[in-house]
Design a protein around this motif. Structure first.
Motif, short mmCIF file in Angstrom:
data_model
loop_
_atom_site.label_atom_id
_atom_site.label_comp_id
_atom_site.label_asym_id
_atom_site.label_seq_id
_atom_site.Cartn_x
_atom_site.Cartn_y
_atom_site.Cartn_z
N SER A 62 0.82 -1.22 0.00
CA SER A 62 0.00 0.00 0.00
C SER A 62 0.84 1.26 0.00
CB SER A 62 -0.93 0.00 1.21
OG SER A 62 -1.85 -1.07 1.14
N VAL A 63 1.90 1.29 0.84
CA VAL A 63 2.70 2.51 0.92
C VAL A 63 3.49 2.72 -0.37
CG1 VAL A 63 4.72 1.41 2.01
CG2 VAL A 63 4.28 3.84 2.35
N VAL A 64 4.03 1.68 -0.95
CA VAL A 64 4.77 1.82 -2.20
C VAL A 64 3.82 2.21 -3.33
CG1 VAL A 64 6.16 0.61 -3.93
CG2 VAL A 64 6.63 0.28 -1.51
N ASN A 65 2.61 1.69 -3.29
CA ASN A 65 1.61 2.05 -4.30
C ASN A 65 1.31 3.55 -4.25
OD1 ASN A 65 -1.51 2.25 -5.19
ND2 ASN A 65 -0.53 0.53 -6.21
N VAL A 66 1.22 4.09 -3.04
CA VAL A 66 0.99 5.53 -2.87
C VAL A 66 2.17 6.32 -3.43
CG1 VAL A 66 0.78 7.41 -1.19
CG2 VAL A 66 -0.52 5.30 -0.87
N LEU A 67 3.38 5.88 -3.14
CA LEU A 67 4.57 6.58 -3.60
C LEU A 67 4.72 6.51 -5.12
CD1 LEU A 67 7.14 5.47 -0.86
CD2 LEU A 67 6.00 7.69 -1.07
N VAL A 68 4.41 5.35 -5.68
CA VAL A 68 4.47 5.17 -7.14
C VAL A 68 3.45 6.09 -7.82
CG1 VAL A 68 3.96 3.58 -9.03
CG2 VAL A 68 5.42 2.84 -7.14
N THR A 69 2.24 6.11 -7.31
CA THR A 69 1.17 6.94 -7.88
C THR A 69 1.55 8.41 -7.83
OG1 THR A 69 -0.52 5.33 -7.19
CG2 THR A 69 -1.27 7.56 -7.72
N ARG A 70 2.08 8.82 -6.70
CA ARG A 70 2.51 10.21 -6.52
C ARG A 70 3.63 10.55 -7.50
NH1 ARG A 70 6.52 12.69 -3.25
NH2 ARG A 70 5.98 14.81 -2.56
N PHE A 71 4.56 9.62 -7.68
CA PHE A 71 5.68 9.83 -8.58
C PHE A 71 5.20 9.97 -10.03
CE2 PHE A 71 8.79 7.52 -11.37
CZ PHE A 71 9.74 8.52 -11.45
N ILE A 72 4.36 9.09 -10.47
CA ILE A 72 3.85 9.11 -11.84
C ILE A 72 3.03 10.38 -12.09
CG2 ILE A 72 2.30 8.00 -13.49
CD1 ILE A 72 4.98 6.58 -13.10
N ASP A 73 2.24 10.78 -11.10
CA ASP A 73 1.41 11.98 -11.24
C ASP A 73 2.23 13.26 -11.31
OD1 ASP A 73 -0.88 10.48 -11.31
OD2 ASP A 73 -1.40 10.79 -9.20
N SER A 97 1.52 -2.93 -11.25
CA SER A 97 2.69 -3.63 -11.78
C SER A 97 3.98 -2.90 -11.41
CB SER A 97 2.60 -3.77 -13.30
OG SER A 97 1.50 -4.59 -13.67
N LEU A 98 3.96 -1.58 -11.51
CA LEU A 98 5.11 -0.78 -11.17
C LEU A 98 5.39 -0.85 -9.66
CD1 LEU A 98 7.31 1.05 -12.21
CD2 LEU A 98 5.72 2.99 -12.06
N THR A 99 4.32 -0.98 -8.89
CA THR A 99 4.47 -1.14 -7.43
C THR A 99 5.20 -2.43 -7.11
OG1 THR A 99 2.44 0.12 -6.98
CG2 THR A 99 3.22 -1.37 -5.25
N VAL A 100 4.78 -3.50 -7.78
CA VAL A 100 5.44 -4.80 -7.57
C VAL A 100 6.90 -4.73 -7.97
CG1 VAL A 100 5.50 -7.21 -8.33
CG2 VAL A 100 3.30 -6.13 -7.81
N ASP A 101 7.18 -4.10 -9.11
CA ASP A 101 8.57 -3.96 -9.57
C ASP A 101 9.41 -3.17 -8.56
OD1 ASP A 101 7.92 -5.32 -11.85
OD2 ASP A 101 7.70 -3.53 -13.11
N THR A 102 8.81 -2.15 -7.98
CA THR A 102 9.52 -1.34 -6.98
C THR A 102 9.82 -2.14 -5.74
OG1 THR A 102 8.37 0.65 -7.79
CG2 THR A 102 9.42 0.79 -5.63
#
Length: 235
Positions: free
Chosen positions: A70-81, A96-101
Motif C-alpha cells: 500500500s505505501v509503495v503504491n501511494v509513492l508510485v502513484t505520486r511519482f507518476i502523477d 505492476s510498477l508497485t510490484v517492480d519497486t
C-alpha cells in the motif's frame, strides 16, 4: 550459516533495530493515510541517512506485507502523477510498477524509495522524453542510483577507517598494552608451574601447599590458581 544471514539475524534481535522497523511501519501508515508531509521528508533526506534504515524485506513481512504494498503504491502513484504527460498509467500498470519497486528495493529502505523517486523526478539520472515505464525507471535510472549509493558507502567506510587509524597512540598506551600482555604471560607461566608441582600430589599435600602459599606474600596473589586443583585432586 552465511555472514549475511548471521548479520541479519543479529539485527533482528537488536532492540534498536526493531525500533527502526517500527518507525518505518509508522511512517508507512502515515503515508497511506495521507498524514505524512512527504515534501518536507524529501527536502531533508540524504542517501547517507538510508544506510541506517531497515530494508523493506525485513519490515514488510507476515501481517505487514499489505502495508508494504500500500505505501509503495501511494509513492508510485505520486511519482507518476508528478510528470505532465498526457497519457497516464492505469490502475493495473500502477500495480505492476508497485510490484517492480518492491522487488528492486527489497534490500533497500523505504527512504531509498522516497529519495530515488525524488531524484528521478528532478532529472538527476536523465530526462523522460515521452513517458514513464518500468524499463526506464529500473533499466536506466535505478542502476545509477545504486552506483551513487555504493560510492557514498565506500566514502563513508574510508572516512570511518581513517578516523580509527588517526587515533593517537601515546607511550602510556603502549606501556599499558605491554603490561597486560606481560601479566597474561606471567599468569600462564604460573599455571604451568602449578601443573608441574601438583602432578603427583594427593589431597592432603595440596591442602598443605595451599596453606603454605597463603602465608607467602609473593605467592598469595596466585593462590586462587592453586585452589582450582581441588577440582581435579579428589584423594
Amino acid at each position: 550459516m552465511s555472514k549475511a544471514l548471521i548479520k541479519q539475524t543479529s539485527r533482528s534481535l537488536n532492540p534498536q533495530w526493531k525500533a527502526r522497523q517500527g518507525e518505518t511501519l509508522s511512517l508507512s501508515k502515515s503515508i497511506i493515510e495521507g498524514n505524512a508531509k512527504l515534501a518536507q521528508i524529501e527536502m531533508g533526506l540524504t542517501i547517507n541517512e538510508t544506510f541506517s534504515k531497515p530494508h523493506l524485506r525485513s519490515v514488510f513481512i507476515g501481517d505487514h506485507s499489505s502495508v508494504g504494498f500500500s505505501v509503495v503504491n501511494v509513492l508510485v502513484t505520486r511519482f507518476i502523477d508528478s510528470f505532465a504527460f498526457t497519457t497516464k498509467l492505469n490502475a493495473d500498470q500502477i500495480d505492476s510498477l508497485t510490484v517492480d519497486t518492491l522487488e528492486n528495493f527489497a534490500y533497500e529502505s523505504l527512504e531509498d524509495v522516497i529519495l530515488f523517486f525524488k531524484m528521478c523526478r528532478s532529472g538527476k539520472f536523465g530526462v523522460a522524453k515521452k513517458s514513464i515505464d518500468s524499463n526506464l525507471i529500473f533499466g536506466e535510472w535505478y542502476p545509477k542510483y545504486l552506483d551513487k549509493k555504493a560510492e557514498l558507502r565506500e566514502q563513508k567506510y574510508n572516512t570511518q577507517k581513517n578516523e580509527r587509524n588517526s587515533i593517537p597512540t601515546t607511550m602510556d598506551d603502549v606501556k599499558k598494552s605491554y603490561a597486560k600482555i606481560e601479566k597474561k604471560n606471567f599468569v600462564k607461566r604460573v599455571e604451568n608451574y602449578i601443573d608441574k608441582i601438583t602432578a603427583y600430589m594427593d589431597r592432603q599435600m595440596l591442602e598443605d601447599t595451599i596453606l603454605d602459599w597463603s602465608k607467602n606474600p609473593g605467592r598469595k596473589p596466585y593462590l586462587d590458581i592453586l585452589k582450582r586443583k581441588r577440582k581435579t585432586i579428589k584423594q
